[in-house]
Scaffold this active site. Structure first.
Site, PDB file in Angstrom:
ATOM      1  N   LYS A 179      32.899  44.337  38.291  1.00 60.56           N
ATOM      2  CA  LYS A 179      32.030  43.558  39.239  1.00 60.56           C
ATOM      3  C   LYS A 179      32.138  44.388  40.618  1.00 60.56           C
ATOM      4  CE  LYS A 179      36.505  41.983  40.950  1.00 60.56           C
ATOM      5  NZ  LYS A 179      37.726  41.065  40.856  1.00 60.56           N
ATOM      6  N   ARG A 208      42.294  28.611  43.554  1.00 57.20           N
ATOM      7  CA  ARG A 208      40.897  29.257  43.810  1.00 57.20           C
ATOM      8  C   ARG A 208      39.996  28.642  42.677  1.00 57.20           C
ATOM      9  NH1 ARG A 208      39.763  35.503  43.692  1.00 57.20           N
ATOM     10  NH2 ARG A 208      39.639  35.095  41.320  1.00 57.20           N
ATOM     11  N   TYR A 236      26.330  59.882  71.099  1.00 55.88           N
ATOM     12  CA  TYR A 236      26.142  58.681  72.196  1.00 55.88           C
ATOM     13  C   TYR A 236      27.350  58.366  72.852  1.00 55.88           C
ATOM     14  CZ  TYR A 236      22.207  57.245  69.007  1.00 55.88           C
ATOM     15  OH  TYR A 236      21.239  57.095  68.044  1.00 55.88           O
ATOM     16  N   MET A 248      24.267  55.261  62.487  1.00 58.86           N
ATOM     17  CA  MET A 248      23.733  54.692  61.332  1.00 58.86           C
ATOM     18  C   MET A 248      23.490  55.722  60.205  1.00 58.86           C
ATOM     19  SD  MET A 248      20.161  52.534  60.906  1.00 58.86           S
ATOM     20  CE  MET A 248      20.496  51.146  62.313  1.00 58.86           C
TER      21      MET A 248
HETATM   22  C1  LIG Z   1      38.616  41.731  40.150  1.00 60.95           C
HETATM   23  C2  LIG Z   1      39.503  41.225  38.944  1.00 60.95           C
HETATM   24  C3  LIG Z   1      40.206  41.819  38.160  1.00 60.95           C
HETATM   25  C4  LIG Z   1      40.508  43.179  38.122  1.00 60.95           C
HETATM   26  O1  LIG Z   1      41.292  43.380  39.359  1.00 60.95           O
HETATM   27  P1  LIG Z   1      42.095  44.765  39.718  1.00 60.95           P
HETATM   28  O2  LIG Z   1      43.059  44.531  40.758  1.00 60.95           O
HETATM   29  O3  LIG Z   1      40.904  45.683  40.230  1.00 60.95           O
HETATM   30  O4  LIG Z   1      42.620  45.551  38.518  1.00 60.95           O
HETATM   31  C5  LIG Z   1      40.758  41.010  37.084  1.00 60.95           C
HETATM   32  N1  LIG Z   1      40.799  39.702  37.047  1.00 60.95           N
HETATM   33  C6  LIG Z   1      39.759  38.974  37.772  1.00 60.95           C
HETATM   34  C7  LIG Z   1      39.756  37.601  37.434  1.00 60.95           C
HETATM   35  C8  LIG Z   1      39.179  39.488  38.764  1.00 60.95           C
HETATM   36  O5  LIG Z   1      38.418  39.034  39.805  1.00 60.95           O
END
Ligand SMILES: *Cc1c(COP(=O)(O)O)cnc(C)c1O
Length: 389
Positions: free
Chosen positions: A36, A136, A281, A329
């Site tokens: 992700k 969650r 700046y 920037m």
């Molecule tokens: C992001 C995520 C992981 C991985 O987490 P890390 O700490 O980067 O290993 C695993 N499971 C879910 C549901 C996640 O959102």
């Protein structure tokens, strides 16, 4: 490619991380690579083929768009799992058609998945996410009856590939009791499903920190994000590992995780500024001597936080050069007075190694309020990524 900086991904570092992690988890455990956030800033398009080339066959993404990108760049028909958002009908149908698996965290999603499977004429491959205390996402206890009923009466359309949960902060010992409660609740739910005759597929709960600190969370598959990129989830997890394995005092330091990413640019211009002048700046930096100031074409637009103004460091000729004045920037200024013969076009390393020097993402997090995760995902997707050995 004309971008003002570039990111290199080290294949050998990634392979070392995989070896280190797989050895800890054991040979039977499936390794699911979490990609992700554009593979934590590493770039899905470049990272997925490299991971496949290193033997990885499972990837987890957050949403349907990331899943689409993963499907487009995979070459091994690897499994792709959507852990979060996949809400419109079209996306669900696309997932079913392409055997992209997705989380079911409430009964609404369960029914939507079932409908999509019926329309497409293929089974939806789902993972039941169960609520164990993160509060969650996840199926609540009172939704289980309906889930079991729907799943059992639609086995042609719904295939359960796994049952998952996610922990509420396994990287910190402060959450110890909460994690233990989650583990027992997860086991209860699995027992209940199995008791009702549901085939639950893979049990998977562990992220990097959980897998490293609580071996009992490893089960059939682990979902590893940050650690595969070569970063410990936080300092505490790293120290915990070294202390438990009595490696804290070891010389040489044992090989564990290695940073995969290296981010570099080049000196764009150099000026010699007399003593008593402000740089850039405003008035935040005043020269206290005659100083050689190099400008570097990387700024907050490129993910170099403005809060690193007068705080950050980069490497030039393997030596640290402090950021002076405000980060702009599109560029920053760094003091290279102490580094002889710096010239226009010399390489500047923002994250990674150069000769004997190195700069960690962790050092950004120490200097600003950003987590290592956050620094990484802020790297714009436009920066070109290349694989190096
Ligand atoms: C992001 C995520 C992981 C991985 O987490 P890390 O700490 O980067 O290993 C695993 N499971 C879910 C549901 C996640 O959102």
């Amino acid at each position: 490619m004309f971008y003002s900086s570039q990111i290199e991904l080290s294949k050998s570092a990634f392979r070392q991380n995989l070896r280190f992690l797989k050895k800890r988890f054991g040979p039977k455990v499936l390794f699911c690579s979490v990609i992700k956030g554009n593979a934590y800033g590493h770039g899905i398009n470049v990272f997925v083929p490299m991971a496949e080339d290193s033997g990885v066959r499972h990837f987890a993404v957050f949403d349907a768009d990331e899943a689409l990108r993963a499907v487009k760049c995979r070459s091994q028909n690897s499994t792709v799992i959507v852990m979060g958002s996949i809400d419109d009908e079209q996306a669900l149908e696309w997932a079913v058609e392409n055997d992209v698996q997705f989380y079911v965290f409430d009964t609404e999603r369960l029914h939507a998945g079932l409908q999509a499977a019926r329309r497409v004429g293929r089974p939806a491959r789902i993972h039941l996410e169960v609520e164990t205390g993160l509060n969650r996402m996840g199926l609540e206890a009172e939704e289980l009856d309906e889930t079991i009923r729907v799943v059992k009466s639609n086995s042609k359309h719904l295939v359960i590939e796994g049952v998952s949960t996610h922990y509420a902060g396994a990287e910190s010992i402060a959450n110890y009791v909460r994690i233990q409660d989650q583990i027992s609740r997860y086991r209860e739910v699995c027992d209940r499903l199995v008791g009702e005759g549901v085939r639950i597929g893979l049990r998977h709960t562990a992220c990097s920190a959980a897998a490293l600190r609580y071996p009992e969370t490893i089960m059939d598959m682990v979902r590893i994000g940050i650690a595969q990129y070569g970063f410990w989830p936080n300092k505490e997890t790293e120290m915990d590992y070294y202390l438990r394995n009595q490696l804290a005092q070891s010389r040489p330091v044992p090989r564990t995780l290695r940073r995969v990413l290296r981010w570099s640019s080049r000196v764009m211009n150099i000026k010699t500024i007399p003593r008593g002048e402000f740089i850039g700046y405003g008035t935040s930096y005043l020269t206290t001597r005659r100083e050689r100031i190099a400008s570097v074409p990387v700024g907050y637009f490129h993910g170099f936080s403005r809060s690193l103004s007068n705080l950050g460091r980069v490497l030039v000729h393997g030596r640290r050069a402090p950021v002076v004045g405000l980060v702009n920037m599109n560029m920053m200024m760094v003091d290279v007075t102490h580094i002889p013969r710096v010239q226009k076009g010399d390489e500047v390393v923002i994250i990674g190694k150069q000769k004997k020097g190195h700069i960690d993402v962790a050092s950004f997090s120490d200097l600003t309020r950003y987590l290592n995760y956050e620094v990484l995902v802020r790297l714009p997707s436009e920066i070109p990524r290349v694989i190096v050995q």
